[in-house]
Design a protein around this motif. Structure first.
Motif, PDB file in Angstrom:
ATOM      1  N   UNK A 210     -18.989  47.494-102.096  1.00 11.63           N
ATOM      2  CA  UNK A 210     -18.879  48.907-102.478  1.00 11.63           C
ATOM      3  C   UNK A 210     -18.038  48.999-103.739  1.00 11.63           C
ATOM      4  N   UNK A 211     -18.611  49.567-104.781  1.00 10.63           N
ATOM      5  CA  UNK A 211     -17.856  49.802-106.020  1.00 10.63           C
ATOM      6  C   UNK A 211     -18.470  50.967-106.774  1.00 10.63           C
ATOM      7  N   UNK A 212     -17.653  51.629-107.569  1.00 15.61           N
ATOM      8  CA  UNK A 212     -18.123  52.751-108.374  1.00 15.61           C
ATOM      9  C   UNK A 212     -18.327  54.034-107.602  1.00 15.61           C
ATOM     10  N   UNK A 213     -17.801  54.111-106.379  1.00 16.81           N
ATOM     11  CA  UNK A 213     -17.983  55.297-105.549  1.00 16.81           C
ATOM     12  C   UNK A 213     -16.745  56.193-105.591  1.00 16.81           C
ATOM     13  N   UNK A 214     -16.974  57.498-105.519  1.00 15.56           N
ATOM     14  CA  UNK A 214     -15.890  58.463-105.399  1.00 15.56           C
ATOM     15  C   UNK A 214     -16.202  59.302-104.160  1.00 15.56           C
ATOM     16  N   UNK A 215     -15.353  59.207-103.149  1.00 12.69           N
ATOM     17  CA  UNK A 215     -15.659  59.744-101.823  1.00 12.69           C
ATOM     18  C   UNK A 215     -14.719  60.897-101.493  1.00 12.69           C
ATOM     19  N   UNK A 216     -15.304  62.028-101.130  1.00 13.28           N
ATOM     20  CA  UNK A 216     -14.493  63.164-100.689  1.00 13.28           C
ATOM     21  C   UNK A 216     -13.976  62.941 -99.273  1.00 13.28           C
ATOM     22  N   UNK A 217     -12.681  63.174 -99.093  1.00 12.52           N
ATOM     23  CA  UNK A 217     -12.073  63.201 -97.760  1.00 12.52           C
ATOM     24  C   UNK A 217     -11.464  64.596 -97.636  1.00 12.52           C
ATOM     25  N   UNK A 218     -12.273  65.542 -97.166  1.00 15.83           N
ATOM     26  CA  UNK A 218     -11.909  66.956 -97.288  1.00 15.83           C
ATOM     27  C   UNK A 218     -12.413  67.820 -96.143  1.00 15.83           C
ATOM     28  N   UNK A 219     -12.815  67.196 -95.040  1.00 19.00           N
ATOM     29  CA  UNK A 219     -13.324  67.979 -93.925  1.00 19.00           C
ATOM     30  C   UNK A 219     -14.643  68.665 -94.210  1.00 19.00           C
ATOM     31  N   UNK A 220     -15.290  68.265 -95.302  1.00 20.88           N
ATOM     32  CA  UNK A 220     -16.573  68.858 -95.663  1.00 20.88           C
ATOM     33  C   UNK A 220     -16.491  70.036 -96.607  1.00 20.88           C
ATOM     34  N   UNK A 221     -15.295  70.314 -97.144  1.00 22.38           N
ATOM     35  CA  UNK A 221     -15.167  71.485 -98.014  1.00 22.38           C
ATOM     36  C   UNK A 221     -16.038  71.380 -99.259  1.00 22.38           C
ATOM     37  N   UNK A 222     -16.340  70.163 -99.698  1.00 15.18           N
ATOM     38  CA  UNK A 222     -17.181  70.009-100.880  1.00 15.18           C
ATOM     39  C   UNK A 222     -18.552  70.655-100.691  1.00 15.18           C
ATOM     40  N   UNK A 223     -18.952  70.901 -99.445  1.00 14.99           N
ATOM     41  CA  UNK A 223     -20.242  71.527 -99.167  1.00 14.99           C
ATOM     42  C   UNK A 223     -20.227  73.023 -99.439  1.00 14.99           C
ATOM     43  N   UNK A 224     -19.071  73.603 -99.595  1.00 16.75           N
ATOM     44  CA  UNK A 224     -18.955  75.049 -99.769  1.00 16.75           C
ATOM     45  C   UNK A 224     -18.354  75.383-101.139  1.00 16.75           C
ATOM     46  N   UNK A 225     -17.109  75.766-101.210  1.00 14.74           N
ATOM     47  CA  UNK A 225     -16.513  76.136-102.491  1.00 14.74           C
ATOM     48  C   UNK A 225     -15.040  75.809-102.496  1.00 14.74           C
ATOM     49  N   UNK A 226     -14.470  75.899-103.686  1.00 12.42           N
ATOM     50  CA  UNK A 226     -13.046  75.696-103.818  1.00 12.42           C
ATOM     51  C   UNK A 226     -12.269  76.885-103.278  1.00 12.42           C
ATOM     52  N   UNK A 227     -10.942  76.769-103.163  1.00 14.58           N
ATOM     53  CA  UNK A 227     -10.115  77.796-102.540  1.00 14.58           C
ATOM     54  C   UNK A 227      -9.936  79.016-103.430  1.00 14.58           C
ATOM     55  N   UNK A 228      -9.583  80.127-102.794  1.00  8.34           N
ATOM     56  CA  UNK A 228      -9.317  81.380-103.502  1.00  8.34           C
ATOM     57  C   UNK A 228      -7.810  81.614-103.533  1.00  8.34           C
ATOM     58  N   UNK A 229      -7.221  81.477-104.716  1.00 11.96           N
ATOM     59  CA  UNK A 229      -5.784  81.674-104.887  1.00 11.96           C
ATOM     60  C   UNK A 229      -5.448  83.077-105.399  1.00 11.96           C
ATOM     61  N   UNK A 230      -6.382  84.010-105.261  1.00  9.95           N
ATOM     62  CA  UNK A 230      -6.155  85.366-105.766  1.00  9.95           C
ATOM     63  C   UNK A 230      -4.877  85.975-105.195  1.00  9.95           C
ATOM     64  N   UNK A 231      -4.660  85.832-103.887  1.00 13.33           N
ATOM     65  CA  UNK A 231      -3.521  86.488-103.247  1.00 13.33           C
ATOM     66  C   UNK A 231      -2.194  86.035-103.835  1.00 13.33           C
ATOM     67  N   UNK A 232      -2.133  84.816-104.335  1.00 16.06           N
ATOM     68  CA  UNK A 232      -0.901  84.305-104.934  1.00 16.06           C
ATOM     69  C   UNK A 232      -0.805  84.649-106.415  1.00 16.06           C
ATOM     70  N   UNK A 233      -1.882  84.399-107.155  1.00 19.04           N
ATOM     71  CA  UNK A 233      -1.801  84.484-108.606  1.00 19.04           C
ATOM     72  C   UNK A 233      -1.992  85.890-109.148  1.00 19.04           C
ATOM     73  N   UNK A 234      -2.612  86.765-108.380  1.00 15.50           N
ATOM     74  CA  UNK A 234      -2.756  88.149-108.842  1.00 15.50           C
ATOM     75  C   UNK A 234      -1.395  88.816-108.971  1.00 15.50           C
ATOM     76  N   UNK A 235      -0.439  88.372-108.164  1.00 19.97           N
ATOM     77  CA  UNK A 235       0.915  88.923-108.256  1.00 19.97           C
ATOM     78  C   UNK A 235       1.578  88.562-109.581  1.00 19.97           C
TER      79      UNK A 235
END
Length: 286
Positions: free
Chosen positions: A248-273
């Motif tokens: 095995x070489x040249x692979x990049x593997x997500x270890x994320x509980x499957x989040x890559x299947x959906x979308x990245x997080x929403x930081x609106x509640x923090x950064x809108x302030x």
């Protein structure tokens, strides 16, 4: 990387872990020592590294025959990286594996308000630091007849994380660097792979994992709806460094509980302030 024939053990193997003073890097180092590896951790703070080494010792990991060494080094400084590699070779006279974990981000802001100097520092740390680690680590691995390199990327490389600035961009650079190095170094028996952690419980992200709307959003976007643990990342790192993954070489593997299947997080509640709703969509008031 060769093995003593016992699956999952690293007895007598020397491995360098950058960014090993805390978080994921520390967890990987501890897991490798527990399986007999002679691990050298490096980072910018000698005091932090000393504390990390004490934590590993307190777990009883040395009972396996492994050991921990430290070397203060900045991965963006080429001389420091070369010195860290040399330190990692002192115990056995060779290097068998490298984990390029050092990284970070100084650019949490809307793209229209990014600080260019902070952008450059983040890219330098994540991309150039990983390149220098691979450059000098690979020299030692090639000289030893082969070995394995694991680079720690991020889910931010595969899924856009709004307002993360240079972080996801630079981690995408790490992913391509993994593939480039794997393609070039395979002829010398050196394997190069990457790991993209999702939200993983460390002190750095405690303000998220302790609970609140951002954690709720992470869970809504994660099929296996829990926070990742350092052991989740360490387990794959051990596999990619070890005898079970020699083809095995040249692979990049997500270890994320499957989040890559959906979308990245929403930081609106923090950064809108901080930036306001208009600021988050790119409006800049003069």
């Amino acid at each position: 990387m060769s093995s003593d024939g016992v699956s999952g053990t690293f007895t007598g193997r020397s491995i360098l872990v950058t960014g090993g003073g805390s978080g994921i890097g520390l967890g990987i180092a501890q897991a490798l020592v527990a399986e007999g590896a002679h691990v050298t951790i490096c980072g910018r703070s000698a005091d932090k590294l000393s504390t990390a080494a004490e934590k590993i010792a307190a777990t009883g990991a040395f009972a396996s025959g492994g050991s921990i060494s430290t070397v203060a080094a900045d991965v963006t400084d080429e001389a420091d990286v070369a010195r860290a590699v040399a330190r990692a070779m002192e115990t056995t006279g060779r290097l068998d594996g490298v984990v390029a974990c050092a990284g970070g981000n100084e650019t949490i802001a809307p793209i229209t308000q990014l600080d260019a100097d902070a952008w450059r520092r983040t890219v330098d740390l994540n991309v150039t630091g990983t390149m220098l680690t691979i450059k000098h680590g690979a020299r030692a691995l090639v000289a030893a007849g082969g070995g394995a390199i694991v680079a720690i990327s991020s889910i931010a490389a595969s899924n856009t994380h709004r307002w993360f600035g240079a972080y996801g961009v630079s981690k995408s650079g790490v992913d391509h660097l993994v593939q480039l190095a794997a393609d070039e170094l395979g002829a010398s028996g050196v394997r190069v792979n990457g790991i993209r952690p999702g939200l993983t419980r460390t002190d750095l992200v405690a303000m998220i994992t302790d609970g609140g709307p951002i954690l709720d959003d992470y869970m809504a976007c994660t099929p296996l709806a829990r926070v990742g643990e350092v052991d989740d990342i360490a387990g794959l790192a051990k596999f990619l460094l070890g005898p079970e993954s020699t083809w095995i070489t040249g692979q990049v593997i997500n270890v994320d509980g499957g989040q890559m299947l959906r979308r990245g997080p929403d930081f609106t509640s923090m950064l809108e302030q901080v930036y306001g709703a208009d600021g988050l969509r790119g409006v800049v008031s003069e």
